[in-house]
Scaffold this active site. Sequence first.
Site, short mmCIF file in Angstrom:
data_model
loop_
_atom_site.label_atom_id
_atom_site.label_comp_id
_atom_site.label_asym_id
_atom_site.label_seq_id
_atom_site.Cartn_x
_atom_site.Cartn_y
_atom_site.Cartn_z
N ARG A 141 21.39 1.13 26.50
CA ARG A 141 20.02 1.49 26.94
C ARG A 141 19.82 3.00 26.82
O ARG A 141 18.78 3.47 26.34
CB ARG A 141 19.83 1.01 28.37
CG ARG A 141 18.52 1.41 29.05
CD ARG A 141 18.48 0.72 30.42
NE ARG A 141 17.56 1.35 31.35
CZ ARG A 141 16.26 1.03 31.45
NH1 ARG A 141 15.74 0.12 30.65
NH2 ARG A 141 15.49 1.61 32.36
N HIS A 190 24.11 -0.54 29.90
CA HIS A 190 23.34 0.65 30.25
C HIS A 190 23.61 1.79 29.28
O HIS A 190 22.72 2.62 29.03
CB HIS A 190 23.65 1.08 31.69
CG HIS A 190 22.42 1.36 32.49
ND1 HIS A 190 21.49 0.39 32.80
CD2 HIS A 190 21.93 2.51 33.01
CE1 HIS A 190 20.50 0.92 33.50
NE2 HIS A 190 20.73 2.21 33.63
N TYR A 205 16.90 12.49 29.31
CA TYR A 205 17.38 12.24 27.95
C TYR A 205 17.18 13.46 27.05
O TYR A 205 17.78 13.54 25.98
CB TYR A 205 16.69 11.01 27.35
CG TYR A 205 17.09 9.74 28.06
CD1 TYR A 205 18.38 9.23 27.92
CD2 TYR A 205 16.21 9.07 28.90
CE1 TYR A 205 18.77 8.08 28.59
CE2 TYR A 205 16.59 7.92 29.57
CZ TYR A 205 17.88 7.44 29.41
OH TYR A 205 18.27 6.31 30.09
N LYS A 237 12.95 -4.12 37.08
CA LYS A 237 13.33 -3.49 38.34
C LYS A 237 12.10 -3.28 39.21
O LYS A 237 11.06 -2.82 38.72
CB LYS A 237 14.02 -2.15 38.05
CG LYS A 237 14.63 -1.49 39.28
CD LYS A 237 15.41 -0.26 38.89
CE LYS A 237 16.08 0.36 40.11
NZ LYS A 237 16.87 1.57 39.73
N HIS A 257 10.60 2.97 33.64
CA HIS A 257 10.84 3.98 34.67
C HIS A 257 9.55 4.25 35.45
O HIS A 257 8.47 4.33 34.86
CB HIS A 257 11.30 5.30 34.04
CG HIS A 257 12.72 5.28 33.57
ND1 HIS A 257 13.21 6.19 32.65
CD2 HIS A 257 13.75 4.46 33.86
CE1 HIS A 257 14.48 5.93 32.42
NE2 HIS A 257 14.83 4.89 33.14
N ARG A 312 17.64 -3.35 30.67
CA ARG A 312 18.71 -3.31 31.65
C ARG A 312 19.57 -4.57 31.49
O ARG A 312 19.13 -5.55 30.90
CB ARG A 312 18.14 -3.25 33.07
CG ARG A 312 17.31 -2.00 33.35
CD ARG A 312 16.77 -2.01 34.77
NE ARG A 312 16.03 -0.79 35.08
CZ ARG A 312 14.72 -0.64 34.92
NH1 ARG A 312 13.99 -1.66 34.45
NH2 ARG A 312 14.12 0.50 35.22
#
Length: 291
Positions: free
Chosen positions: A226, A223, A258, A158, A249, A133
Amino acid sequence: MTHLRRRMQEDLRLRNFSERTIRHYTHTVAEFAKYFHKSPDQLGPEHVRTFLLHLLNERKLAWGTIQGARSALKFLYMRTLKQTWFDQEIIKPKVRRKLPTVWSREEVRALLDAEMNTKHRALLALYYSAGLRCQEALDLKVTDIDSKRMVIHIREGKGKFPRQVMLSPKLLEILRVYWRWRKPKAWLFQGKRPGEPLKANAVRVVCQKLRKQLGIRKPLSPHVLRHSFASHLLDTGTDLRSIQLLLGHRDLETTSRYLHVSEAWLHATPSPLDDLPIQISRTAHGGNRTA
């Protein structure tokens, strides 16, 4: 600092929120109070609704930003002020997820071969090679690059979750060139002010400049790189669970989007039409011209 703001910050810290989130939440509540010229403990559901509509209709903010403002006000009223009406009165907006923007390998190669300084090339190569990120890369210290184990340590991702990602040998070469040029001491990517890391806004400016320089219409941001990292891994056969862990995640469902942009996965999935023994007409229906 008002008593209410101090109490909210204490509640946020007790729940182990990041300092960035604490700043964002308190700033949102301060804007809310300023808009009505009253303390939030004197305001109610209609005021929250009016403020969110102000952000949407007048300030034209994105839905993600409005959702963040709602979360900040929800924490204030439900956690700090111990009021229970919030979820019943302030409806949570429907989330409309967009497909991630992905650059092709050729576009990424053109980007990293573009004319730019060594620092920016190292940073963009890092985003693409490790799928970090934006802030995760800017928070890296020199000691987080472990060349012996060939891993990169993300100390606080995160949700304050640490993780490790692969250190590409090619990225290591790029970082070593950069290190010999700048010799960073603490932060891997030093900002303009001594002792502070590079700011996210500076990275966005660099991305916009390079996108225009390359003449590519697709958006470019950390991003997007990413997203490209994840999509290209999927194209080469990496399983979703591994990609989930690399991206940090929480849910596999987030990573599974994806699949919608993976060329290899889409091309490897045949259409049911291909199995039907239908005849292909060589003339247009109702006419004599060949197709």
